[in-house]
Design an enzyme around this catalytic site. Structure first.
Site, PDB file in Angstrom:
ATOM      1  N   ASN A   1      27.632  57.651  18.662  1.00 12.67           N
ATOM      2  CA  ASN A   1      27.209  56.313  18.261  1.00 12.67           C
ATOM      3  C   ASN A   1      27.041  56.345  16.753  1.00 12.67           C
ATOM      4  O   ASN A   1      26.319  57.194  16.231  1.00 12.67           O
ATOM      5  CB  ASN A   1      25.873  55.971  18.943  1.00 12.67           C
ATOM      6  CG  ASN A   1      25.221  54.746  18.343  1.00 12.67           C
ATOM      7  OD1 ASN A   1      25.915  53.811  17.926  1.00 12.67           O
ATOM      8  ND2 ASN A   1      23.900  54.738  18.285  1.00 12.67           N
ATOM      9  N   GLY A   2      27.728  55.451  16.035  1.00  8.20           N
ATOM     10  CA  GLY A   2      27.608  55.423  14.568  1.00  8.20           C
ATOM     11  C   GLY A   2      28.975  55.288  13.933  1.00  8.20           C
ATOM     12  O   GLY A   2      29.947  54.910  14.604  1.00  8.20           O
TER      13      GLY A   2
ATOM     14  N   CYS B   1      26.595  51.821  19.916  1.00  4.36           N
ATOM     15  CA  CYS B   1      27.062  52.212  21.236  1.00  4.36           C
ATOM     16  C   CYS B   1      25.881  52.840  21.969  1.00  4.36           C
ATOM     17  O   CYS B   1      24.829  53.045  21.386  1.00  4.36           O
ATOM     18  CB  CYS B   1      28.168  53.255  21.133  1.00  4.36           C
ATOM     19  SG  CYS B   1      29.574  52.700  20.166  1.00  4.36           S
TER      20      CYS B   1
ATOM     21  N   LYS C   1      26.190  31.833  24.503  1.00  7.86           N
ATOM     22  CA  LYS C   1      26.322  32.715  23.329  1.00  7.86           C
ATOM     23  C   LYS C   1      27.653  32.490  22.632  1.00  7.86           C
ATOM     24  O   LYS C   1      27.741  32.462  21.422  1.00  7.86           O
ATOM     25  CB  LYS C   1      26.181  34.178  23.765  1.00  7.86           C
ATOM     26  CG  LYS C   1      26.292  35.172  22.627  1.00  7.86           C
ATOM     27  CD  LYS C   1      25.103  35.058  21.695  1.00  7.86           C
ATOM     28  CE  LYS C   1      25.238  35.894  20.435  1.00  7.86           C
ATOM     29  NZ  LYS C   1      24.382  35.398  19.343  1.00  7.86           N
TER      30      LYS C   1
ATOM     31  N   TRP D   1      30.805  49.975  21.789  1.00 10.37           N
ATOM     32  CA  TRP D   1      30.950  48.732  21.048  1.00 10.37           C
ATOM     33  C   TRP D   1      31.836  49.121  19.877  1.00 10.37           C
ATOM     34  O   TRP D   1      31.391  49.776  18.938  1.00 10.37           O
ATOM     35  CB  TRP D   1      29.579  48.235  20.576  1.00 10.37           C
ATOM     36  CG  TRP D   1      29.645  46.971  19.800  1.00 10.37           C
ATOM     37  CD1 TRP D   1      29.579  46.836  18.441  1.00 10.37           C
ATOM     38  CD2 TRP D   1      29.764  45.647  20.323  1.00 10.37           C
ATOM     39  NE1 TRP D   1      29.656  45.515  18.103  1.00 10.37           N
ATOM     40  CE2 TRP D   1      29.764  44.760  19.226  1.00 10.37           C
ATOM     41  CE3 TRP D   1      29.876  45.124  21.605  1.00 10.37           C
ATOM     42  CZ2 TRP D   1      29.883  43.383  19.382  1.00 10.37           C
ATOM     43  CZ3 TRP D   1      29.973  43.760  21.752  1.00 10.37           C
ATOM     44  CH2 TRP D   1      29.982  42.906  20.652  1.00 10.37           C
TER      45      TRP D   1
ATOM     46  N   HIS E   1      16.939   9.907  -1.914  1.00  6.40           N
ATOM     47  CA  HIS E   1      17.991   8.964  -1.540  1.00  6.40           C
ATOM     48  C   HIS E   1      17.857   8.523  -0.078  1.00  6.40           C
ATOM     49  O   HIS E   1      18.814   8.026   0.495  1.00  6.40           O
ATOM     50  CB  HIS E   1      19.369   9.584  -1.790  1.00  6.40           C
ATOM     51  CG  HIS E   1      19.573   9.936  -3.228  1.00  6.40           C
ATOM     52  ND1 HIS E   1      19.766   8.984  -4.210  1.00  6.40           N
ATOM     53  CD2 HIS E   1      19.546  11.139  -3.867  1.00  6.40           C
ATOM     54  CE1 HIS E   1      19.877   9.588  -5.381  1.00  6.40           C
ATOM     55  NE2 HIS E   1      19.744  10.898  -5.201  1.00  6.40           N
TER      56      HIS E   1
ATOM     57  N   ARG F   1      23.844  47.645  24.331  1.00  7.34           N
ATOM     58  CA  ARG F   1      24.239  48.241  23.058  1.00  7.34           C
ATOM     59  C   ARG F   1      25.759  48.200  22.838  1.00  7.34           C
ATOM     60  O   ARG F   1      26.247  48.522  21.753  1.00  7.34           O
ATOM     61  CB  ARG F   1      23.798  49.717  23.001  1.00  7.34           C
ATOM     62  CG  ARG F   1      22.318  49.921  23.138  1.00  7.34           C
ATOM     63  CD  ARG F   1      21.984  51.395  23.060  1.00  7.34           C
ATOM     64  NE  ARG F   1      22.336  51.944  21.773  1.00  7.34           N
ATOM     65  CZ  ARG F   1      21.562  51.923  20.702  1.00  7.34           C
ATOM     66  NH1 ARG F   1      20.369  51.389  20.782  1.00  7.34           N
ATOM     67  NH2 ARG F   1      21.969  52.437  19.564  1.00  7.34           N
TER      68      ARG F   1
ATOM     69  N   GLU G   1      17.470  24.733  18.194  1.00  8.77           N
ATOM     70  CA  GLU G   1      18.161  25.480  19.231  1.00  8.77           C
ATOM     71  C   GLU G   1      17.217  26.152  20.226  1.00  8.77           C
ATOM     72  O   GLU G   1      17.457  26.128  21.428  1.00  8.77           O
ATOM     73  CB  GLU G   1      18.989  26.551  18.501  1.00  8.77           C
ATOM     74  CG  GLU G   1      19.895  27.364  19.325  1.00  8.77           C
ATOM     75  CD  GLU G   1      20.701  28.353  18.468  1.00  8.77           C
ATOM     76  OE1 GLU G   1      20.313  28.656  17.323  1.00  8.77           O
ATOM     77  OE2 GLU G   1      21.721  28.838  18.972  1.00  8.77           O
TER      78      GLU G   1
ATOM     79  N   LYS H   1      18.011  26.731  13.889  1.00 14.98           N
ATOM     80  CA  LYS H   1      17.323  27.696  14.742  1.00 14.98           C
ATOM     81  C   LYS H   1      16.163  27.031  15.476  1.00 14.98           C
ATOM     82  O   LYS H   1      15.939  27.264  16.657  1.00 14.98           O
ATOM     83  CB  LYS H   1      16.791  28.875  13.917  1.00 14.98           C
ATOM     84  CG  LYS H   1      17.797  29.917  13.569  1.00 14.98           C
ATOM     85  CD  LYS H   1      18.206  30.727  14.770  1.00 14.98           C
ATOM     86  CE  LYS H   1      19.602  31.243  14.759  1.00 14.98           C
ATOM     87  NZ  LYS H   1      20.637  30.921  13.909  1.00 14.98           N
TER      88      LYS H   1
ATOM     89  N   GLU I   1      20.039  26.351   8.191  1.00  8.42           N
ATOM     90  CA  GLU I   1      19.918  27.408   9.198  1.00  8.42           C
ATOM     91  C   GLU I   1      18.532  27.357   9.866  1.00  8.42           C
ATOM     92  O   GLU I   1      18.419  27.498  11.085  1.00  8.42           O
ATOM     93  CB  GLU I   1      20.182  28.766   8.513  1.00  8.42           C
ATOM     94  CG  GLU I   1      19.904  30.004   9.327  1.00  8.42           C
ATOM     95  CD  GLU I   1      20.785  30.155  10.565  1.00  8.42           C
ATOM     96  OE1 GLU I   1      21.692  29.350  10.791  1.00  8.42           O
ATOM     97  OE2 GLU I   1      20.502  31.083  11.342  1.00  8.42           O
TER      98      GLU I   1
HETATM   99  O1  M6R Z   1      30.523  33.473  17.584  1.00 10.13           O
HETATM  100  P1  M6R Z   1      30.515  32.462  16.475  1.00 10.13           P
HETATM  101  O2  M6R Z   1      29.899  32.975  15.220  1.00 10.13           O
HETATM  102  O3  M6R Z   1      31.857  31.881  16.231  1.00 10.13           O
HETATM  103  O4  M6R Z   1      29.562  31.303  17.009  1.00 10.13           O
HETATM  104  C1  M6R Z   1      29.365  30.147  16.254  1.00 10.13           C
HETATM  105  C2  M6R Z   1      28.206  29.341  16.770  1.00 10.13           C
HETATM  106  O5  M6R Z   1      28.433  28.946  18.102  1.00 10.13           O
HETATM  107  C3  M6R Z   1      26.879  30.096  16.681  1.00 10.13           C
HETATM  108  O6  M6R Z   1      26.615  30.527  15.387  1.00 10.13           O
HETATM  109  C4  M6R Z   1      25.711  29.197  17.153  1.00 10.13           C
HETATM  110  O7  M6R Z   1      25.535  28.157  16.258  1.00 10.13           O
HETATM  111  C5  M6R Z   1      24.438  30.034  17.310  1.00 10.13           C
HETATM  112  N1  M6R Z   1      23.905  29.868  18.623  1.00 10.13           N
HETATM  113  C6  M6R Z   1      23.378  29.683  16.325  1.00 10.13           C
HETATM  114  O8  M6R Z   1      22.244  30.467  16.453  1.00 10.13           O
END
Ligand code: M6R
Length: 610
Positions: free
Chosen positions: A98-99, A2, A605, A74, A506, A27, A490, A487, A483
């Site tokens: 906060n905490g 927070c 996001k 938060w 394969h 935050r 993305e 990344k 992953e």
């Molecule tokens: O909020 P969520 O964890 O449900 O979101 C899932 C995905 O949209 C999210 O992880 C997305 O793949 C990210 N941008 C990856 O870095």
């Protein structure tokens, strides 16, 4: 996570508090509030929603005061609502916090029996009541606070005001950040420097155990551990306001990567009992009895959260021996899943608002499964609709690329696996204690792993212009290869694929040439020898190998062109450590390619549409 702000001086505190809160909104932003003193009368204004809602709400009142504290929340304990918003008040005492107070429940129950009335679901409210109890015994605000702190377990940064002492704010720091800004006849307290950077660049960084008494004329600091007054250095901040917002980091993504030791520690906090080798199940709303009856687990998520789900399968099947299916949420709902009696769905979602994940969650419940969500946002749709919630407490994640949310999801899955294994008699107390010992070292190990940043940056410079990238992993680290590839795609727009290394022969091995770097995630685990052979296969076909391995692993060193070495941990936690260089590599490559790291093209996001 927070945000706290406080001001004492001769100007009107209200706009200073509101501006400060706006700077701290990253935050937390689910509710906000301020408290101020007019003479010796405390006023409190709070509301659910963002700071602009609070601002609109108080604007009509034309409030004036020269001392006040503010908070942007938060949620960790209690849904986002006006009652749970800070500041909290008991009698003439207000507190912003906060905490996480780990033992708030016991404290609250005890105080209820003594006649205290609580009006929120938060852990914070117990702090006001404790301080009030001691002021009612005749102690000053500072002495009462010192007594109250003796009861608290957990992490906290506090801003405290009292009607009885209208010329001071107390600032308390223990494991959550808090700084004091020093001006001419005016002082500030805040969770982070940007909140007051407009007014002063002179900053006193508080240390754990500090109680700073902040008045118009000065600041004096008492340290609880030292049991005496202490002097804290005043530093001059040279950052630009934009840099300060990201705590000096260039992007939110990098800031969030470096926040992981704290985020993981907060996810562990209050969840385990080392002495008993047990997990505190109270907040999951799933009882030991429920856990015993389970005979099938579905792990469902999207994107990075789906990678966490894949790791979760390795953890749960290995520790608990209950069969797990892992589904991409958008696939689950259309594949007519068969859900036997006694099924649990574990939904993993940072935001708790991903449309595909919610649809899968609803479908599973319709078919009779119970749902546990591992989620980062308190009060989100997923958490409201689930039978149980495991909050990850990583704080708001602003960068579109998920980093700290991912490693805290892995941490949550580890804790839940131990809980399940204990409930079903698959783990004895001493085995659980061993697993907890390793878990408790994780924040420090992640901190050590982050030291690879410069080495990773060098590797990024070498490979940032390529068109394709291949990531290989095996076993519990195969999802880390996925992953890494996600990344990179993305945020740098480089085509990348993640593969289980054993599958190379394969098909994908045909792609190997010296234009496509191959990154192997190769910790010292049960499949190290296997992945070393796969690395040989790549090398002998002219491929360029980058390896992420454990410190001292010479076998990897002789095969790879470039390598980074990570601290060791147990088998289940290696994916947490291995994801550190993987995330950093994607980050540095994207920066070198001048990409918009925090807001990559075409992405949001939170994906709230199907
Ligand atoms: O909020 P969520 O964890 O449900 O979101 C899932 C995905 O949209 C999210 O992880 C997305 O793949 C990210 N941008 C990856 O870095």
């Amino acid at each position: 996570m927070c945000g706290i702000i406080g001001y004492i001086g001769s100007r009107n505190a209200i706009p200073i508090l509101i501006n400060g809160l706006k700077k701290l909104e990253y935050r937390g932003y689910d509710s906000a509030g301020i408290s101020f003193l007019t003479g010796s009368q405390l006023g409190v204004r709070r509301c659910a929603g963002k700071i602009r809602e609070l601002e609109g709400f108080i604007q009509k009142e034309k409030l004036k005061s020269t001392i006040g504290v503010g908070h942007t929340r938060w949620a960790t304990h209690g849904k986002p609502s006006e009652e749970n918003a800070h500041p909290h008040r008991a009698g003439g005492i207000v507190v912003v916090h906060n905490g996480i107070i780990e033992n708030y429940f016991e404290l609250r129950e005890g105080m209820k029996k003594e006649g205290h009335r609580f009006t929120s679901e938060t852990d914070t409210e117990v702090i006001c009541h404790l301080i009030l109890t001691y002021t009612q015994k005749g102690l000053s605000l500072e002495e009462a606070t010192k007594e109250a702190l003796k009861h608290l377990e957990g992490a906290y940064a506090l801003g405290i005001m009292s009607e009885a002492e209208p010329d001071r704010i107390l600032a308390v720091k223990n494991d959550s950040p808090l700084v004091v800004g020093l001006g001419e006849g005016e002082h500030f307290i805040a969770s982070d420097i940007p909140a007051f950077l407009k007014y002063t660049r002179d900053v006193m960084i508080l240390e754990n155990g500090d109680i700073a008494s902040v008045s118009r004329s000065g600041v004096s600091v008492w340290n609880m551990h030292a049991g005496k007054k202490v002097n804290r250095k005043v530093e001059q901040i040279t950052w630009s306001p934009a840099m300060a917002e990201k705590a000096g980091f260039r992007h939110f993504m990098l800031k969030e990567i470096f926040e992981q030791p704290r985020a993981i520690a907060d996810t562990i906090r209050g969840r385990i009992s080392l002495e008993q080798g047990d997990v505190n199940l109270s907040e999951f709303s799933l009882k030991g009895g429920d856990l015993k009856k389970l005979n099938k687990i579905y792990l469902v998520a999207c994107g990075t959260s789906w990678h966490a789900a894949l790791v979760g399968k390795y953890m749960i099947e290995d520790m608990v021996r209950v069969p797990c299916d892992v589904d991409i949420a958008s696939e689950f709902r259309y594949r007519k899943p068969i859900i036997p009696k006694g099924s649990l769905m574990i939904v993993i979602t940072q935001s708790g608002e991903t449309a595909d994940t919610l649809a899968a969650q609803r479908e599973a419940r319709r078919l009779g499964a119970r749902v546990l969500t591992i989620c980062n946002v308190v009060g989100s749709t997923s958490s409201r609709e689930a039978d149980g919630v495991f909050y990850t407490h990583s704080g708001p994640e602003i960068g579109v690329a998920s980093t700290k949310a991912f490693t805290t999801q892995l941490t949550a899955l580890y804790i839940f696996s131990v809980a399940l294994a204990r409930a079903r008699g698959r783990l004895g107390a001493s085995e659980a204690q061993d697993l907890f010992h390793e878990l408790l070292q994780l924040p420090e190990k992640v901190k050590a792993a982050l030291e690879c940043n410069d080495a990773v940056k060098k590797i990024a410079r070498k490979y940032c212009r390529v068109r394709d990238f291949l990531y290989l992993g095996r076993g519990i680290n195969y999802p880390i290869a996925l992953e890494g590839a996600l990344k990179l795609k993305e945020i740098s727009y480089i085509h990348a694929e993640g593969y289980p290394a054993g599958e190379m022969k394969h098909g994908p091995i045909a792609l190997i040439d010296n234009n496509m770097p191959v990154l192997a995630v190769a910790p010292d685990d049960n499949v190290l020898e296997k992945i070393l052979s796969n690395m040989e296969e790549v090398k002998s076909r002219g491929g360029t190998l980058i390896a992420v391995a454990n410190e001292g692993n010479t076998k990897v060193a002789t095969r790879a062109t470039d390598a980074v070495y990570m601290p060791r941990t147990n088998y289940y936690l290696t994916p947490v450590i291995m994801s550190i260089p993987i995330h950093l590599l994607a980050y540095h490559i994207a920066v070198l390619r001048k990409c918009n790291v925090d807001q990559p093209r075409n992405l949001a996001k939170s994906v709230t549409v199907e």
